[in-house]
Design an enzyme around this catalytic site. Structure first.
Site, short mmCIF file in Angstrom:
data_model
loop_
_atom_site.label_atom_id
_atom_site.label_comp_id
_atom_site.label_asym_id
_atom_site.label_seq_id
_atom_site.Cartn_x
_atom_site.Cartn_y
_atom_site.Cartn_z
CD GLU A 1 -14.81 -10.96 0.98
OE1 GLU A 1 -15.87 -10.94 0.65
OE2 GLU A 1 -14.43 -12.02 1.77
CE1 TYR B 1 -22.25 -19.32 2.67
CE2 TYR B 1 -24.63 -18.34 2.75
CZ TYR B 1 -23.08 -18.45 3.30
OH TYR B 1 -22.71 -17.73 3.97
CB ALA C 1 -18.07 -14.61 13.46
P1 FAD Z 1 -27.82 -17.14 7.18
O1 FAD Z 1 -28.46 -16.45 6.08
O2 FAD Z 1 -28.33 -16.87 8.77
O3 FAD Z 1 -27.83 -18.96 7.09
C1 FAD Z 1 -27.05 -19.71 8.02
C2 FAD Z 1 -27.50 -21.18 7.95
O4 FAD Z 1 -28.99 -20.86 8.72
C3 FAD Z 1 -28.02 -21.42 6.50
O5 FAD Z 1 -27.74 -22.98 6.50
C4 FAD Z 1 -29.46 -21.31 6.43
O6 FAD Z 1 -30.21 -22.16 5.53
C5 FAD Z 1 -29.94 -21.59 7.63
N1 FAD Z 1 -31.29 -20.67 7.85
C6 FAD Z 1 -31.43 -19.27 7.63
N2 FAD Z 1 -32.44 -18.58 8.11
C7 FAD Z 1 -33.01 -19.94 9.03
C8 FAD Z 1 -34.32 -20.04 9.54
N3 FAD Z 1 -35.07 -18.77 9.85
N4 FAD Z 1 -34.36 -21.09 10.25
C9 FAD Z 1 -33.51 -22.18 10.16
N5 FAD Z 1 -32.57 -22.10 9.45
C10 FAD Z 1 -32.11 -21.03 8.84
N6 FAD Z 1 -18.24 -14.61 8.01
C11 FAD Z 1 -17.75 -13.89 9.12
O7 FAD Z 1 -17.49 -14.38 10.12
N7 FAD Z 1 -17.06 -12.33 8.57
C12 FAD Z 1 -17.30 -12.27 7.37
O8 FAD Z 1 -16.69 -11.06 7.08
C13 FAD Z 1 -17.57 -13.07 6.33
N8 FAD Z 1 -17.74 -12.54 4.96
C14 FAD Z 1 -18.44 -13.37 4.16
C15 FAD Z 1 -18.72 -12.91 2.82
C16 FAD Z 1 -19.26 -13.74 1.88
C17 FAD Z 1 -19.65 -13.14 0.59
C18 FAD Z 1 -19.59 -15.20 2.30
C19 FAD Z 1 -20.40 -15.94 1.25
C20 FAD Z 1 -19.63 -15.51 3.56
C21 FAD Z 1 -19.25 -14.68 4.55
N9 FAD Z 1 -18.93 -15.05 5.88
C22 FAD Z 1 -18.47 -14.43 6.54
C23 FAD Z 1 -19.18 -16.60 5.97
C24 FAD Z 1 -20.74 -16.61 6.75
O9 FAD Z 1 -20.63 -16.01 8.05
C25 FAD Z 1 -20.75 -18.10 7.02
O10 FAD Z 1 -20.99 -18.92 6.03
C26 FAD Z 1 -22.17 -18.26 7.96
O11 FAD Z 1 -22.11 -19.65 8.38
C27 FAD Z 1 -23.43 -18.18 7.35
O12 FAD Z 1 -23.71 -16.77 7.37
P2 FAD Z 1 -24.95 -16.22 6.53
O13 FAD Z 1 -25.12 -14.75 6.63
O14 FAD Z 1 -25.14 -16.79 5.24
O15 FAD Z 1 -26.18 -16.99 7.34
#
Ligand code: FAD
Length: 291
Positions: A16, A143, A50
């Site tokens: 990455e 996570y 983001a």
């Molecule tokens: P989600 O899967 O939507 O989850 C976020 C939260 O919402 C979690 O607590 C989950 O339990 C909760 N949730 C999910 N669905 C629901 C629902 N239906 N109802 C209620 N709660 C729900 N960020 C960036 O900005 N740019 C990047 O390039 C970037 N790269 C990343 C790469 C990796 C490998 C990882 C692990 C993270 C990266 N992030 C990046 C960080 C990420 O955007 C954050 O961790 C963000 O807070 C959560 O993103 P997610 O896609 O996991 O969200």
């Protein structure tokens, strides 16, 4: 090439990288790409801020360069929380025009002072939308120590399953320093019916500041072996870097021995560290039979 097809053939090894800050010229990343390209990772993912505005253009430019100049499969990250459907359509069209076939679909973190756009409140909504278009291979984040906003790991895994059901073909974990936490997570994910490959996110720690930032941001647990190492070498940056590289190699050897689907190395744009680790684990990655 669509990344999902790789997992049935081998233990996947990916990197990455992140685009330079908005104030820095994009060229500052190109020497890093030059230095990484002969390591031949299975793919390189490129982060995407983001908040949008400009950073996404760099993600696209870097991903395109990886593919065109070095023949390395790129994966573009795409956080959705601050984008409308129309904006996401524009970005996906740009990815497609530039031959980018792999997307890491993310919610992204809320940016201070910006109101979320509401079209895609969770990553699962973006996964479902991209999947419905049928053009991209989609990965999603997970996570092992629970997402910081989730009430507990079981709830978080329930939402993770929604991303997989919506069309995510593989998962990449947040960084962790204790492999047992990953093994427990993988077991719970399987118990919840998640059957797609899970790549383990490994961050080689090379300086004290980085550790403090990582722990604040993602709350990773620090095993005693790790904190002892940091305390012993914190005033000797060269020794701490060597120790951090050795620690990451040790984690990877254990994970590969255990049959992990893949290793995603958070390179922090540091080709020296990525090279040391790639050279150390290249043989075992090739020798690892597919479980
Ligand atoms: P989600 O899967 O939507 O989850 C976020 C939260 O919402 C979690 O607590 C989950 O339990 C909760 N949730 C999910 N669905 C629901 C629902 N239906 N109802 C209620 N709660 C729900 N960020 C960036 O900005 N740019 C990047 O390039 C970037 N790269 C990343 C790469 C990796 C490998 C990882 C692990 C993270 C990266 N992030 C990046 C960080 C990420 O955007 C954050 O961790 C963000 O807070 C959560 O993103 P997610 O896609 O996991 O969200």
């Amino acid at each position: 090439m669509k990344i999902a097809s790789l997992f049935s053939e081998k233990t996947v090894f990916s990197f990455e990288i992140f685009p330079p800050k908005k104030t820095a010229p994009i060229d500052t990343i190109y020497s890093t790409l030059e230095a990484l390209q002969d390591l031949k990772p299975d793919f390189i993912s490129v982060t995407f801020g983001a908040g949008g505005s400009g950073n996404g253009e760099n993600t696209l430019a870097i991903a395109r360069r990886l593919k065109e100049r070095y023949g390395i499969t790129p994966m573009a990250h795409l956080p959705c929380i601050h984008y409308t459907r129309t904006q996401i359509d524009t970005i996906l069209a740009q990815f497609q025009e530039n031959g980018i076939e792999n997307v890491l679909a993310l919610r992204g973190d809320r940016v201070e002072g910006m109101t979320p756009a509401e079209d895609f409140p969770h990553a699962a909504d973006l996964v479902a939308y991209i999947h419905s278009r049928g053009e991209f291979d989609i990965a999603a984040a997970c996570y092992p120590e629970c997402h910081p906003e989730a009430p507990n790991l079981d709830t978080d895994i329930r939402y993770l399953k929604e991303k997989v059901d919506a069309g995510a073909s593989h998962l990449i974990t947040q960084l962790f320093f204790d492999n047992d936490i990953f093994y427990d997570f993988r077991y719970r994910a399987a118990r919840a019916g998640i059957r797609v490959p899970i790549e383990a996110g490994i961050m080689p720690v090379t300086n004290r500041k980085q550790i403090e930032r990582m722990v604040t941001m993602c709350g990773a647990s620090l095993p005693r072996k790790f904190t002892k190492m940091v305390q012993r070498f914190e005033n000797n940056p060269a020794a701490l870097q060597d120790a951090g590289i050795a620690y990451a190699i040790d984690q990877i050897v254990d994970l590969v021995t255990d049959g992990v689907d893949g290793i995603h190395l958070y390179t922090m744009n540091n080709p020296y560290v990525a090279r040391k680790i790639s050279e150390a684990v290249g043989g075992i990655l090739q020798a690892a039979p597919k479980c």
